[in-house]
Design an enzyme around this catalytic site. Sequence first.
Site, short mmCIF file in Angstrom:
data_model
loop_
_atom_site.label_atom_id
_atom_site.label_comp_id
_atom_site.label_asym_id
_atom_site.label_seq_id
_atom_site.Cartn_x
_atom_site.Cartn_y
_atom_site.Cartn_z
N SER A 542 0.84 -1.19 0.00
CA SER A 542 0.00 0.00 0.00
C SER A 542 0.88 1.24 0.00
CB SER A 542 -0.96 -0.05 1.19
OG SER A 542 -2.03 0.85 1.01
N ASP A 623 -8.16 -5.62 -6.13
CA ASP A 623 -7.80 -4.44 -5.35
C ASP A 623 -8.28 -3.20 -6.08
OD1 ASP A 623 -6.72 -2.47 -3.80
OD2 ASP A 623 -4.64 -3.08 -4.04
N HIS A 655 -6.91 -5.94 -1.71
CA HIS A 655 -5.74 -5.21 -1.21
C HIS A 655 -4.93 -6.07 -0.25
CE1 HIS A 655 -3.64 -1.43 -0.97
NE2 HIS A 655 -3.81 -1.31 0.33
#
Length: 680
Positions: A542, A623, A655
């Site tokens: 991320s 994601d 994700h």
Amino acid sequence: MRLLPVAVAFACFACAAVAADKPFDVETLANLDRLSGQKLSPDGSTLVWQLRQTDYAANKGRNSIWTMPVAGGAPQRWTANDLNANSPAWSADGGSVYFLAAKDGVSQLWQQTRGGKAQPVTNFPLDVDSYKLSPDGKHLLASMSVFTDCADLACTKQKLDAKAKDKATGMLYDRLFVRHWDTWSDGRRNQLFVADLGTNGRFGEARLLTRGIDGDVPSKPFGDDSEYAFSPDGNTVYFNARIAGKTEAWSTNFDVYSVPVDGSAAPKNLTAANLAWDGNPLPSTDGKTLYYLAMKRPGFEADRFDIRAMDLATGAVRSVAPDWDRSASALTESADGRTLYLATDDEGQHPLFGVDVASGKVTKLLLEGAVSGIAVGKDKIVIGIQTLQHPTDLWAMNTNGGQLQQLTHVNADKLAGVSVGASEFFTFKGYNDEDVQGYVVKPADFTPGTKYPVAFIIHGGPQGAMTNSWSYRWNPQTYAGQGFAVVTVNFHGSTGYGQAFTDSISNDWGGKPLIDLQKGWAAALSKYDWLDGDRACALGASYGGYMINWIAGNWNQPWKCLVNHDGVFDTRSMGLATEELWFSEWENGGTVYEQPDAYEKFNPRNHIQDWRVPMLVVQGEKDFRIPTVQGLSAFTALQRRGIASELLVFPDENHWVLKPQNSVLWHHTVNAWLKRWTAK
């Protein structure tokens, strides 16, 4: 009530290693049992909780309900093996337990007495996603996903059945939030329904309680029953919601509403004056006060959550602990109404706090570890505690302080003979000579005098932190078990060090955090002579993946390899492709077209010409937070530049990597990459 802190020695960094059969590995991680959702019986004598156990062959988890006396004893399984049961709650008299489980493929509410047979007590045509019982047990709040133009649940079911038969798959939209997290919108909303308990022990017809609310109750994708509550007399329901309209994708304006249980009036907005986030309502046990959490700045999801108290008679609102510089989480009230309990990040820990309602004094009740779940009785508090060395178990403490008592040992058999790495926090001077904290984890087979390769982990968020806690995704012990040392830094922007520290990363993604990482790496190498700085790889997901892409072109000198999981590659395209626009717009000071220079200032894409370090790119196809094009673009850049690189794609993950066998594949792939480039 006098609140006293307690400390428990969970790990010893300088202690000699304990003899063990094998180091911790990902197969052990994937098969650990996961405890959550503990609740105390009304008399405070008995605990109930949910246990997730891995069915590795089926590639999924299965849940069951367990109980034990608070005074101690062997845990007992409450539900049968054939029920995948979750979300337990006690009946009002404490004689039975409610929970959610599938009935004919549809999630419904069930009830079971000890040793009795489980019986469904609802028969709705749709899944019950979450629920809450009124204090007297006569009413049920159930959250279900419905089409808001439908008059009843059957209408939603009919529409879903018709859609499943339709061979045309196109979907037409006229406003944003067309997809969120990992799901395309089909037009349904989470809504609250109320049902009454009948004389037959079952709940009757569900009546829509949130009529007219164009929003999700609870919120998607991770909202839960902490976002709605009954009043003590059961006559009123409080909930939080964000009205969608055209602004849902860039608004954080949640409000707290009240509505009569009998539906005699429409929901009333209690916090309309605050255009930022208001949520997690908790009515006091005497019914006079409504506690809730509130932010101040619209559009900023990582603003400080302040604890507010609303006088329900006058509507007056005050801040309960205005001088406490931490962001509060969902609240639990003490039996005498004098104290609010919560857990939140604090200098590398995630401890339990007690807040005195009258004075606003905040007391840290647990000095080490991370708290998950709080169950409060008259004399006892039961909390889940986890650390860097151990997953969650339940512990009890007296409400006036004293020693902690461990109640469960759910993974004792699985962790017997398994060695983990000891950990230690360290502090150094980072950006602007300000104190910054990080930690190191020793390899599980640590031997003094030996130098070890290093996994330098960069956390995501970016408003998050690497804490003294257990993880089933980025767990430092999986690297320690492979013979790596771990170093991580809670750079400017991390949580638990005051709101100004958290704020400091906005509009400066590649600035202060990079300086902190550089200085933290140098400080760790200077302090710990067993770190081999010539055999180190940096990895993150991320925002951590963004930073991997950023350092690939701006600080690649120390690294033998890089791992970028779902990381931002192009901040400008990210600003138009992600779903929660409020995040990228706050972090860059506006929209892509209003602040183009801000989006380009720290854009990794602009430094591809300086990339040189081998990189493993990982991407989940589902994601929607950081879409696939970001990972694919990074891999394309690497391949076109002739840099050694690999791409690991999960078509069925979002994700996060959640399926057990995918998690094992992820870890083996990452560990093989690290070993390949750090081998002597």
